[in-house]
Design a protein around this motif. Structure first.
Motif, PDB file in Angstrom:
ATOM      1  N   HIS A  80       2.958  -5.209   3.065  1.00 47.94           N
ATOM      2  CA  HIS A  80       1.895  -5.330   2.070  1.00 47.94           C
ATOM      3  C   HIS A  80       1.352  -6.749   1.981  1.00 47.94           C
ATOM      4  CE1 HIS A  80       0.618  -3.671  -2.128  1.00 47.94           C
ATOM      5  NE2 HIS A  80      -0.336  -3.605  -1.244  1.00 47.94           N
ATOM      6  N   GLN A  81       2.211  -7.751   2.147  1.00 46.16           N
ATOM      7  CA  GLN A  81       1.809  -9.147   2.025  1.00 46.16           C
ATOM      8  C   GLN A  81       0.985  -9.627   3.215  1.00 46.16           C
ATOM      9  OE1 GLN A  81       4.714  -7.819   1.465  1.00 46.16           O
ATOM     10  NE2 GLN A  81       5.728  -8.713  -0.308  1.00 46.16           N
ATOM     11  N   ALA A  82       0.900  -8.826   4.267  1.00 47.54           N
ATOM     12  CA  ALA A  82       0.120  -9.170   5.455  1.00 47.54           C
ATOM     13  C   ALA A  82      -1.028  -8.180   5.663  1.00 47.54           C
ATOM     14  CB  ALA A  82       1.023  -9.198   6.687  1.00 47.54           C
ATOM     15  N   PHE A  83      -1.482  -7.574   4.570  1.00 48.90           N
ATOM     16  CA  PHE A  83      -2.480  -6.499   4.596  1.00 48.90           C
ATOM     17  C   PHE A  83      -3.625  -6.922   3.670  1.00 48.90           C
ATOM     18  CE2 PHE A  83      -3.983  -2.175   3.417  1.00 48.90           C
ATOM     19  CZ  PHE A  83      -3.942  -1.518   4.628  1.00 48.90           C
ATOM     20  N   TYR A  84      -4.668  -7.499   4.243  1.00 47.93           N
ATOM     21  CA  TYR A  84      -5.812  -8.020   3.479  1.00 47.93           C
ATOM     22  C   TYR A  84      -6.914  -6.963   3.464  1.00 47.93           C
ATOM     23  CZ  TYR A  84      -3.731 -12.676   3.493  1.00 47.93           C
ATOM     24  OH  TYR A  84      -2.896 -13.744   3.284  1.00 47.93           O
ATOM     25  N   VAL A  85      -7.323  -6.562   2.273  1.00 54.21           N
ATOM     26  CA  VAL A  85      -8.258  -5.448   2.123  1.00 54.21           C
ATOM     27  C   VAL A  85      -9.560  -5.939   1.488  1.00 54.21           C
ATOM     28  CG1 VAL A  85      -8.600  -3.135   1.171  1.00 54.21           C
ATOM     29  CG2 VAL A  85      -6.297  -3.909   1.765  1.00 54.21           C
ATOM     30  N   ARG A  86     -10.667  -5.458   1.998  1.00 49.97           N
ATOM     31  CA  ARG A  86     -11.937  -5.725   1.327  1.00 49.97           C
ATOM     32  C   ARG A  86     -11.846  -5.244  -0.118  1.00 49.97           C
ATOM     33  NH1 ARG A  86     -17.059  -3.627   4.672  1.00 49.97           N
ATOM     34  NH2 ARG A  86     -17.510  -2.791   2.601  1.00 49.97           N
ATOM     35  N   THR A  87     -12.193  -6.098  -1.048  1.00 47.32           N
ATOM     36  CA  THR A  87     -11.979  -5.794  -2.459  1.00 47.32           C
ATOM     37  C   THR A  87     -12.787  -4.591  -2.920  1.00 47.32           C
ATOM     38  OG1 THR A  87     -11.493  -8.129  -2.868  1.00 47.32           O
ATOM     39  CG2 THR A  87     -12.037  -6.782  -4.783  1.00 47.32           C
ATOM     40  N   ASP A  88     -13.994  -4.415  -2.394  1.00 52.78           N
ATOM     41  CA  ASP A  88     -14.805  -3.264  -2.820  1.00 52.78           C
ATOM     42  C   ASP A  88     -14.148  -1.950  -2.429  1.00 52.78           C
ATOM     43  OD1 ASP A  88     -15.306  -3.876  -0.115  1.00 52.78           O
ATOM     44  OD2 ASP A  88     -17.294  -2.948  -0.167  1.00 52.78           O
ATOM     45  N   ILE A  89     -13.371  -1.954  -1.345  1.00 55.33           N
ATOM     46  CA  ILE A  89     -12.639  -0.749  -0.944  1.00 55.33           C
ATOM     47  C   ILE A  89     -11.337  -0.645  -1.713  1.00 55.33           C
ATOM     48  CG2 ILE A  89     -11.470   0.398   0.987  1.00 55.33           C
ATOM     49  CD1 ILE A  89     -13.604  -0.838   2.820  1.00 55.33           C
ATOM     50  N   ALA A  90     -10.631  -1.760  -1.843  1.00 58.67           N
ATOM     51  CA  ALA A  90      -9.348  -1.766  -2.557  1.00 58.67           C
ATOM     52  C   ALA A  90      -9.486  -1.234  -3.979  1.00 58.67           C
ATOM     53  CB  ALA A  90      -8.785  -3.187  -2.586  1.00 58.67           C
ATOM     54  N   GLN A  91     -10.579  -1.573  -4.635  1.00 61.08           N
ATOM     55  CA  GLN A  91     -10.741  -1.201  -6.045  1.00 61.08           C
ATOM     56  C   GLN A  91     -11.117   0.261  -6.254  1.00 61.08           C
ATOM     57  OE1 GLN A  91     -13.479  -4.326  -7.305  1.00 61.08           O
ATOM     58  NE2 GLN A  91     -11.792  -5.481  -8.209  1.00 61.08           N
ATOM     59  N   GLN A  92     -11.266   0.999  -5.175  1.00 63.25           N
ATOM     60  CA  GLN A  92     -11.540   2.430  -5.317  1.00 63.25           C
ATOM     61  C   GLN A  92     -10.267   3.233  -5.583  1.00 63.25           C
ATOM     62  OE1 GLN A  92     -14.199   4.134  -2.336  1.00 63.25           O
ATOM     63  NE2 GLN A  92     -15.038   2.104  -1.901  1.00 63.25           N
ATOM     64  N   TYR A  93      -9.076   2.585  -5.421  1.00 59.90           N
ATOM     65  CA  TYR A  93      -7.806   3.293  -5.565  1.00 59.90           C
ATOM     66  C   TYR A  93      -6.831   2.490  -6.411  1.00 59.90           C
ATOM     67  CZ  TYR A  93      -9.853   5.623  -1.535  1.00 59.90           C
ATOM     68  OH  TYR A  93     -10.718   6.277  -0.697  1.00 59.90           O
ATOM     69  N   ASP A  94      -6.334   3.099  -7.471  1.00 54.80           N
ATOM     70  CA  ASP A  94      -5.230   2.507  -8.228  1.00 54.80           C
ATOM     71  C   ASP A  94      -3.912   2.819  -7.527  1.00 54.80           C
ATOM     72  OD1 ASP A  94      -6.953   1.570 -10.117  1.00 54.80           O
ATOM     73  OD2 ASP A  94      -6.164   2.753 -11.779  1.00 54.80           O
ATOM     74  N   TYR A  95      -2.906   2.012  -7.796  1.00 55.37           N
ATOM     75  CA  TYR A  95      -1.550   2.360  -7.383  1.00 55.37           C
ATOM     76  C   TYR A  95      -1.060   3.513  -8.240  1.00 55.37           C
ATOM     77  CZ  TYR A  95      -1.498  -1.815  -4.548  1.00 55.37           C
ATOM     78  OH  TYR A  95      -1.790  -2.749  -3.590  1.00 55.37           O
ATOM     79  N   ASP A  96      -0.481   4.498  -7.599  1.00 59.84           N
ATOM     80  CA  ASP A  96      -0.038   5.720  -8.275  1.00 59.84           C
ATOM     81  C   ASP A  96       1.289   5.444  -8.988  1.00 59.84           C
ATOM     82  OD1 ASP A  96       0.804   8.258  -9.036  1.00 59.84           O
ATOM     83  OD2 ASP A  96       0.072   9.208  -7.198  1.00 59.84           O
ATOM     84  N   LEU A  97       1.256   5.500 -10.315  1.00 62.54           N
ATOM     85  CA  LEU A  97       2.428   5.110 -11.098  1.00 62.54           C
ATOM     86  C   LEU A  97       3.546   6.156 -11.093  1.00 62.54           C
ATOM     87  CD1 LEU A  97       0.841   3.303 -14.185  1.00 62.54           C
ATOM     88  CD2 LEU A  97       1.422   2.413 -11.920  1.00 62.54           C
ATOM     89  N   GLN A  98       3.331   7.293 -10.428  1.00 55.77           N
ATOM     90  CA  GLN A  98       4.446   8.240 -10.286  1.00 55.77           C
ATOM     91  C   GLN A  98       5.500   7.681  -9.331  1.00 55.77           C
ATOM     92  OE1 GLN A  98       4.194  11.876  -7.820  1.00 55.77           O
ATOM     93  NE2 GLN A  98       2.106  11.236  -7.260  1.00 55.77           N
ATOM     94  N   TYR A  99       5.095   6.703  -8.492  1.00 55.47           N
ATOM     95  CA  TYR A  99       6.028   6.069  -7.563  1.00 55.47           C
ATOM     96  C   TYR A  99       6.525   4.751  -8.162  1.00 55.47           C
ATOM     97  CZ  TYR A  99       3.821   9.302  -4.279  1.00 55.47           C
ATOM     98  OH  TYR A  99       3.334  10.425  -3.664  1.00 55.47           O
ATOM     99  N   ARG A 100       7.819   4.523  -8.110  1.00 54.89           N
ATOM    100  CA  ARG A 100       8.395   3.284  -8.638  1.00 54.89           C
ATOM    101  C   ARG A 100       8.624   2.241  -7.544  1.00 54.89           C
ATOM    102  NH1 ARG A 100      13.613   4.048 -11.864  1.00 54.89           N
ATOM    103  NH2 ARG A 100      13.154   1.851 -12.303  1.00 54.89           N
ATOM    104  N   HIS A 101       8.744   2.694  -6.295  1.00 51.38           N
ATOM    105  CA  HIS A 101       9.105   1.782  -5.211  1.00 51.38           C
ATOM    106  C   HIS A 101       8.172   1.846  -4.008  1.00 51.38           C
ATOM    107  CE1 HIS A 101      12.779   1.470  -7.501  1.00 51.38           C
ATOM    108  NE2 HIS A 101      13.027   2.745  -7.321  1.00 51.38           N
ATOM    109  N   SER A 102       7.360   2.886  -3.887  1.00 53.36           N
ATOM    110  CA  SER A 102       6.603   3.097  -2.650  1.00 53.36           C
ATOM    111  C   SER A 102       5.127   3.389  -2.870  1.00 53.36           C
ATOM    112  CB  SER A 102       7.230   4.237  -1.837  1.00 53.36           C
ATOM    113  OG  SER A 102       8.553   3.910  -1.475  1.00 53.36           O
ATOM    114  N   ALA A 103       4.602   3.009  -4.032  1.00 57.25           N
ATOM    115  CA  ALA A 103       3.177   3.214  -4.274  1.00 57.25           C
ATOM    116  C   ALA A 103       2.327   2.366  -3.337  1.00 57.25           C
ATOM    117  CB  ALA A 103       2.832   2.901  -5.730  1.00 57.25           C
ATOM    118  N   ASP A 104       2.897   1.262  -2.820  1.00 56.85           N
ATOM    119  CA  ASP A 104       2.144   0.427  -1.885  1.00 56.85           C
ATOM    120  C   ASP A 104       1.885   1.167  -0.575  1.00 56.85           C
ATOM    121  OD1 ASP A 104       4.891   0.338  -1.438  1.00 56.85           O
ATOM    122  OD2 ASP A 104       4.912  -1.772  -0.851  1.00 56.85           O
ATOM    123  N   VAL A 105       2.843   1.971  -0.126  1.00 60.98           N
ATOM    124  CA  VAL A 105       2.645   2.758   1.102  1.00 60.98           C
ATOM    125  C   VAL A 105       1.495   3.746   0.902  1.00 60.98           C
ATOM    126  CG1 VAL A 105       3.731   4.271   2.804  1.00 60.98           C
ATOM    127  CG2 VAL A 105       5.112   2.577   1.586  1.00 60.98           C
TER     128      VAL A 105
END
Length: 255
Positions: A158-183
């Motif tokens: 995740h720390q080496a994954f740079y995302v265009r902000t306009d695309i990144a902001q289309q998706y929230d992290y899913d809070l049903q996951y406690r450890h793997s929402a980044d995947v």
């Protein structure tokens, strides 16, 4: 120059935060917005962040309040980002070299045609508490990343994954996951890039140093269960089952 939003999540992190702040401060590219999202720390974390805020010339925003966990905090940072590209660099993690952001900016300029890349990615080094190199991350980035690549695991940290902000902001992290929402989030971003026919660009450089023993490492079993669920959601249960069966057989044959 493109502008970067770096989001750093903290909670009682005064023993490891300074290394993260210093790695950002040393960047040759200073087109930075640094968002420090703190979960109401009770140690010296906020004071450390405030001292840093006064010492640097780029914008530093500090938000300290209770949250519902790391991914809730990451959503707060995600919603506040205003840079062109966004990356999550949590307390204890560092940018690998002083010119890491410059490397990414140059890569973006060289590869952008009518539209900039959706994702710019690279490799990750595992380091100890003192920042000493231990080894490269076991899962390595493929030469050409696609959303299907993560069937083999989270090949890009995740720390080496740079995302265009306009695309990144289309998706929230899913809070049903406690450890793997980044995947889950990374796969969604890459699916969107595929839909928009935007490239995912490999820098072929080490971009981040990840401190051994992070959240996912400490909760390895729970993380694996969540990742299995994430993969079923994106790749189908049958394919995920047989892929994991092959992983077990392969590891058995190697042992």
């Amino acid at each position: 120059m493109i502008r970067f939003t770096i989001v750093t999540i903290t909670y009682n992190a005064d023993k490891v935060l300074q290394r993260t702040l210093d790695s950002v401060r040393r960047q040759t590219c200073q087109e930075i917005e640094h968002l420090i999202i703190d979960g109401a720390s009770k140690d010296g974390t906020v004071a450390m962040a405030e001292a840093y805020q006064q010492e640097v010339s780029y914008e530093v925003v500090i938000l300290s309040e209770p949250d519902k966990g790391i991914y809730d905090a990451m959503n707060k940072g995600l919603h506040r980002a205003t840079g062109d590209y966004l990356v999550f660099l949590n307390a204890g993690d560092t940018l690998h070299a002083d010119n890491t952001l410059e490397t990414i900016a140059n890569c973006q300029r060289l590869t952008a045609n009518s539209q900039p890349p959706a994702v710019i990615y690279g490799d990750t080094a595992i380091v100890d508490m003192n920042g000493n190199f231990l080894h490269l991350r076991r899962l390595r980035p493929p030469k050409q990343l696609t959303w299907k690549s993560f069937r083999q695991g989270m090949l890009v940290c995740h720390q080496a994954f740079y995302v265009r902000t306009d695309i990144a902001q289309q998706y929230d992290y899913d809070l049903q996951y406690r450890h793997s929402a980044d995947v889950d989030w990374c796969i969604k971003v890459m699916k969107k890039a595929d839909e928009l026919q935007l490239p995912l660009v490999n820098t072929h450089e080490i971009l981040a140093d990840f401190m051994e023993g992070g959240n996912t490492t400490q909760n390895h079993r729970a993380s694996l269960k969540e990742r299995y669920h994430v993969m079923c959601c994106h790749y189908g249960c049958v394919q995920t089952f047989f892929l994991h069966l092959w992983f077990v057989i392969r590891n058995f044959l190697r042992s």
